[in-house]
Design an enzyme around this catalytic site. Structure first.
Site, PDB file in Angstrom:
ATOM      1  N   HIS A   1      94.388  48.492  60.280  1.00  0.00           N
ATOM      2  CA  HIS A   1      94.031  49.003  58.943  1.00  0.00           C
ATOM      3  C   HIS A   1      93.316  50.344  58.979  1.00  0.00           C
ATOM      4  O   HIS A   1      93.352  51.089  58.020  1.00  0.00           O
ATOM      5  CB  HIS A   1      93.213  47.972  58.164  1.00  0.00           C
ATOM      6  CG  HIS A   1      91.970  47.528  58.879  1.00  0.00           C
ATOM      7  ND1 HIS A   1      92.010  46.793  60.038  1.00  0.00           N
ATOM      8  CD2 HIS A   1      90.665  47.716  58.610  1.00  0.00           C
ATOM      9  CE1 HIS A   1      90.774  46.549  60.438  1.00  0.00           C
ATOM     10  NE2 HIS A   1      89.938  47.099  59.594  1.00  0.00           N
TER      11      HIS A   1
ATOM     12  N   PHE B   1      84.236  38.993  61.820  1.00  0.00           N
ATOM     13  CA  PHE B   1      84.519  40.325  61.273  1.00  0.00           C
ATOM     14  C   PHE B   1      85.650  40.937  62.108  1.00  0.00           C
ATOM     15  O   PHE B   1      85.898  40.503  63.238  1.00  0.00           O
ATOM     16  CB  PHE B   1      83.260  41.202  61.331  1.00  0.00           C
ATOM     17  CG  PHE B   1      83.507  42.567  60.767  1.00  0.00           C
ATOM     18  CD1 PHE B   1      83.811  42.721  59.430  1.00  0.00           C
ATOM     19  CD2 PHE B   1      83.488  43.689  61.580  1.00  0.00           C
ATOM     20  CE1 PHE B   1      84.085  43.977  58.911  1.00  0.00           C
ATOM     21  CE2 PHE B   1      83.756  44.947  61.060  1.00  0.00           C
ATOM     22  CZ  PHE B   1      84.059  45.089  59.721  1.00  0.00           C
ATOM     23  N   ASP B   2      86.346  41.928  61.568  1.00  0.00           N
ATOM     24  CA  ASP B   2      87.573  42.402  62.226  1.00  0.00           C
ATOM     25  C   ASP B   2      87.372  42.927  63.651  1.00  0.00           C
ATOM     26  O   ASP B   2      88.127  42.593  64.559  1.00  0.00           O
ATOM     27  CB  ASP B   2      88.343  43.409  61.350  1.00  0.00           C
ATOM     28  CG  ASP B   2      87.517  44.611  60.929  1.00  0.00           C
ATOM     29  OD1 ASP B   2      86.309  44.632  61.210  1.00  0.00           O
ATOM     30  OD2 ASP B   2      88.065  45.524  60.297  1.00  0.00           O
TER      31      ASP B   2
ATOM     32  N   LYS C   1      73.403  48.326  59.781  1.00  0.00           N
ATOM     33  CA  LYS C   1      73.284  47.718  58.455  1.00  0.00           C
ATOM     34  C   LYS C   1      71.810  47.484  58.120  1.00  0.00           C
ATOM     35  O   LYS C   1      71.131  48.378  57.662  1.00  0.00           O
ATOM     36  CB  LYS C   1      74.081  46.407  58.414  1.00  0.00           C
ATOM     37  CG  LYS C   1      75.593  46.594  58.317  1.00  0.00           C
ATOM     38  CD  LYS C   1      76.244  46.790  59.650  1.00  0.00           C
ATOM     39  CE  LYS C   1      77.753  46.697  59.581  1.00  0.00           C
ATOM     40  NZ  LYS C   1      78.383  47.100  60.832  1.00  0.00           N
TER      41      LYS C   1
ATOM     42  N   ALA D   1      74.476  41.318  61.975  1.00  0.00           N
ATOM     43  CA  ALA D   1      74.432  42.606  61.274  1.00  0.00           C
ATOM     44  C   ALA D   1      73.552  42.575  60.021  1.00  0.00           C
ATOM     45  O   ALA D   1      72.788  43.495  59.767  1.00  0.00           O
ATOM     46  CB  ALA D   1      75.851  43.045  60.909  1.00  0.00           C
TER      47      ALA D   1
ATOM     48  N   TYR E   1      65.603  59.653  80.469  1.00  0.00           N
ATOM     49  CA  TYR E   1      66.813  58.880  80.814  1.00  0.00           C
ATOM     50  C   TYR E   1      66.443  57.437  81.089  1.00  0.00           C
ATOM     51  O   TYR E   1      67.131  56.513  80.662  1.00  0.00           O
ATOM     52  CB  TYR E   1      67.487  59.508  82.047  1.00  0.00           C
ATOM     53  CG  TYR E   1      68.825  58.877  82.372  1.00  0.00           C
ATOM     54  CD1 TYR E   1      70.006  59.447  81.898  1.00  0.00           C
ATOM     55  CD2 TYR E   1      68.909  57.722  83.145  1.00  0.00           C
ATOM     56  CE1 TYR E   1      71.232  58.865  82.176  1.00  0.00           C
ATOM     57  CE2 TYR E   1      70.130  57.141  83.424  1.00  0.00           C
ATOM     58  CZ  TYR E   1      71.293  57.719  82.944  1.00  0.00           C
ATOM     59  OH  TYR E   1      72.508  57.149  83.217  1.00  0.00           O
TER      60      TYR E   1
ATOM     61  N   ASP F   1      76.152  36.706  65.031  1.00  0.00           N
ATOM     62  CA  ASP F   1      76.578  38.069  64.720  1.00  0.00           C
ATOM     63  C   ASP F   1      75.651  38.517  63.589  1.00  0.00           C
ATOM     64  O   ASP F   1      75.807  38.123  62.444  1.00  0.00           O
ATOM     65  CB  ASP F   1      78.054  38.067  64.292  1.00  0.00           C
ATOM     66  CG  ASP F   1      78.551  39.472  63.978  1.00  0.00           C
ATOM     67  OD1 ASP F   1      77.718  40.393  63.880  1.00  0.00           O
ATOM     68  OD2 ASP F   1      79.768  39.644  63.804  1.00  0.00           O
TER      69      ASP F   1
HETATM   70  N1  F0G Z   1      79.850  42.273  62.876  1.00  0.00           N
HETATM   71  C1  F0G Z   1      79.843  42.374  61.540  1.00  0.00           C
HETATM   72  C2  F0G Z   1      79.553  41.178  60.713  1.00  0.00           C
HETATM   73  C3  F0G Z   1      80.124  43.608  60.936  1.00  0.00           C
HETATM   74  O1  F0G Z   1      80.121  43.685  59.612  1.00  0.00           O
HETATM   75  C4  F0G Z   1      80.391  44.724  61.763  1.00  0.00           C
HETATM   76  C5  F0G Z   1      80.704  46.019  61.185  1.00  0.00           C
HETATM   77  C6  F0G Z   1      80.384  44.569  63.148  1.00  0.00           C
HETATM   78  C7  F0G Z   1      80.097  43.324  63.674  1.00  0.00           C
HETATM   79  C8  F0G Z   1      80.653  45.714  64.084  1.00  0.00           C
HETATM   80  O2  F0G Z   1      79.609  46.607  64.074  1.00  0.00           O
HETATM   81  O3  F0G Z   1      80.543  48.754  63.186  1.00  0.00           O
HETATM   82  O4  F0G Z   1      78.380  48.690  64.411  1.00  0.00           O
HETATM   83  O5  F0G Z   1      80.501  48.340  65.607  1.00  0.00           O
HETATM   84  N2  F0G Z   1      80.964  46.195  59.987  1.00  0.00           N
HETATM   85  C9  F0G Z   1      81.199  47.437  59.294  1.00  0.00           C
HETATM   86  C10 F0G Z   1      81.665  47.135  57.898  1.00  0.00           C
HETATM   87  C11 F0G Z   1      82.036  48.414  60.002  1.00  0.00           C
HETATM   88  O6  F0G Z   1      82.093  48.079  57.229  1.00  0.00           O
HETATM   89  O7  F0G Z   1      81.546  45.999  57.437  1.00  0.00           O
HETATM   90  P1  F0G Z   1      79.782  48.187  64.331  1.00  0.00           P
END
Ligand code: F0G
Length: 459
Positions: free
Chosen positions: A450, A124-125, A258, A217, A72, A215
């Site tokens: 979406h 990103f969304d 990713k 990813a 833990y 950000d």
């Molecule tokens: N930032 C970026 C640029 C992303 O592409 C994503 C996720 C996130 C943050 C959030 O990360 O999913 O681990 O919570 N993108 C995925 C996509 C879901 O399909 O592009 P997460």
């Protein structure tokens, strides 16, 4: 046609996928309310919904899973991950979390609040949603060329630095809580950001005293593009480019699902602000779990520590970006437009160009995604007005700068023949493009609609 870059690996484990009939898929779409997120994965032949968490792990990573330490507190696997994170990014504090949006949820409320503005090359969304959930507003400042899929430019993910400075002055520097550089720029088509642009943004952030977040990813794919396209870095290693990139920011929030080639995981990095890190630890314990596991199992921490390094290998990145270039080449031959030059994690089809009869409020990107499933059992998603949603203040449908259908390619999962099938399906659709219907929403939730909305085809 572009030559396929052969896989720098061989396959040790396989997973059966099945093909359904068109009649079956028609029924499944109806049952899913024409929302691809409602389809069952097993009803999909080639799944390009996302490159997130859909990666194939290596033999070394699976071996790491067995070595995972599930303590833990203070697990060995935690220290492996922290060492890897510090080594690669050069930051003093690394905090694991369960995925990217968890990093956003932990960090953003500490920096943003009501009345604050966050400015990004492009949010990103989920990142946009977490800015808004923290009470702030999200503003995009991507370079103009990103909005024109046919315009060739090496770094279409860049921030428009002139616009950034204008926005800071417009809102007042004391109201801008955060600048976010999304690398690669997912929503603009997996487009890279240059080091030069990062330096300019960092200088502006410093001038106005605004913290800068990456950000992160798809940081490794971004570094590969820098090596290919930015003269100064032609001879640098991917790792050196990443160090340089991250040296300009104060922190990063990362979805590790990713480029770190795992199925679950996220990271927060803080360059040196110990006070902020202390607050992050507090939020992490409340939302994610104790500091040394951050919502992940010990085995996940271990696989992530290994995957961070695998994602930097140049042969792998050459093959990875090569897959996008190969698929894009097939589409060039068929004169199907996409965000070009092609990005790092997928091919973003210009649905507005392919389906010019469908207006933005009938969601061309979504319409093409649904048609691809109907035609060939391929699952893709909309990156356009359907994903963008409604104005949080007025509730009115927003119009996106582009209408893409994203074909996101999972890492180390599909082969050249799968890519051929994807191109063939698009070529078939192009032949009857004028028959593809637009869609209307019949039900939607208030946030990130979406993922859950119900739709039906226009008559
Ligand atoms: N930032 C970026 C640029 C992303 O592409 C994503 C996720 C996130 C943050 C959030 O990360 O999913 O681990 O919570 N993108 C995925 C996509 C879901 O399909 O592009 P997460």
């Amino acid at each position: 046609m572009k030559k396929y870059v052969a896989e720098p690996f061989r396959i040790k484990m396989v997973e059966t996928i099945k093909m359904t009939s068109k009649a079956e898929r028609k029924k499944k779409l109806e049952k899913a309310f024409y929302n691809v997120f409602n389809l069952r994965g097993e009803d999909v032949y080639i799944d390009l919904l996302t490159d997130s968490g859909t990666n194939a792990m290596s033999a070394d990573q699976w071996a790491g899973i067995m070595h995972g330490d599930e303590a833990y507190a203070g697990a060995r696997s935690y220290y492996h991950l922290i060492d890897a994170g510090k080594d690669i990014f050069g930051y003093e504090f690394i905090q694991p979390v369960h995925q990217g949006r968890a990093a956003e949820k932990v960090v953003f409320p500490l920096i943003l609040g009501k009345g604050k503005i966050a400015i990004s090359n492009m949010f990103f969304d989920t990142t946009r949603a977490h800015v808004e959930l923290a009470g702030a507003r999200a503003v995009d400042c991507v370079v103009e060329e990103a909005k024109h899929p046919q315009v060739q430019s090496p770094f279409k993910g860049n921030m428009d630095v002139k616009k950034l400075e204008e926005k800071i002055n417009e809102y007042g520097k004391e109201n801008v809580g955060l600048i976010v550089m999304t690398i690669t720029n997912n929503s603009a088509g997996g487009q890279p950001v240059s080091i030069e642009n990062m330096r300019q943004v960092a200088a502006i952030a410093k001038k106005y005293g605004i913290p800068l977040d990456i950000d992160a990813a798809r940081y490794a794919e971004n570094a590969y593009f820098i090596k290919q396209r930015e003269e100064e870095f032609k001879k640098s290693s991917i790792k050196a480019i990443i160090k340089e990139m991250f040296s300009y920011a104060d922190m990063f929030t990362m979805s590790a699902k990713k480029d770190a080639i795992v199925n679950m995981g996220g990271l927060i990095g803080i360059k040196r602000d110990a006070e902020l890190y202390q607050k992050i630890k507090g939020n992490c314990i409340s939302y994610e779990g104790f500091i040394t596991y951050g919502g992940l199992s010990g085995r996940d921490l271990e696989a992530l520590a290994i995957g961070l390094y695998e994602g930097l290998e140049e042969d792998y990145l050459k093959y990875r970006i090569g897959q996008m270039e190969y698929l894009a080449g097939l589409l060039d031959d068929a004169k199907i437009a996409y965000q070009s030059p092609v990005g790092g994690h997928g091919v973003f089809i210009d649905a507005k160009a392919l389906l010019p009869h469908i207006p933005y409020h009938q969601f061309p990107g979504q319409a093409l995604a649904l048609e691809l499933y109907l035609e060939a059992g391929i699952r893709a998603c909309d990156i356009g007005s359907y994903m963008l949603g409604n104005d949080p203040d007025t509730g009115k449908q927003l119009q996106a700068d582009f209408e893409f259908t994203r074909l996101a390619i999972p890492r180390r999962v599909y082969t050249q023949s799968h890519l051929d099938i994807i191109a063939e399906a698009l070529i078939t659709i192009k032949k009857h493009a004028d028959k593809v219907p637009g869609y209307k929403i019949t039900w939607e939730p208030p946030v990130l609609r979406h993922f859950q909305a119900h739709l039906e085809p226009m008559k």
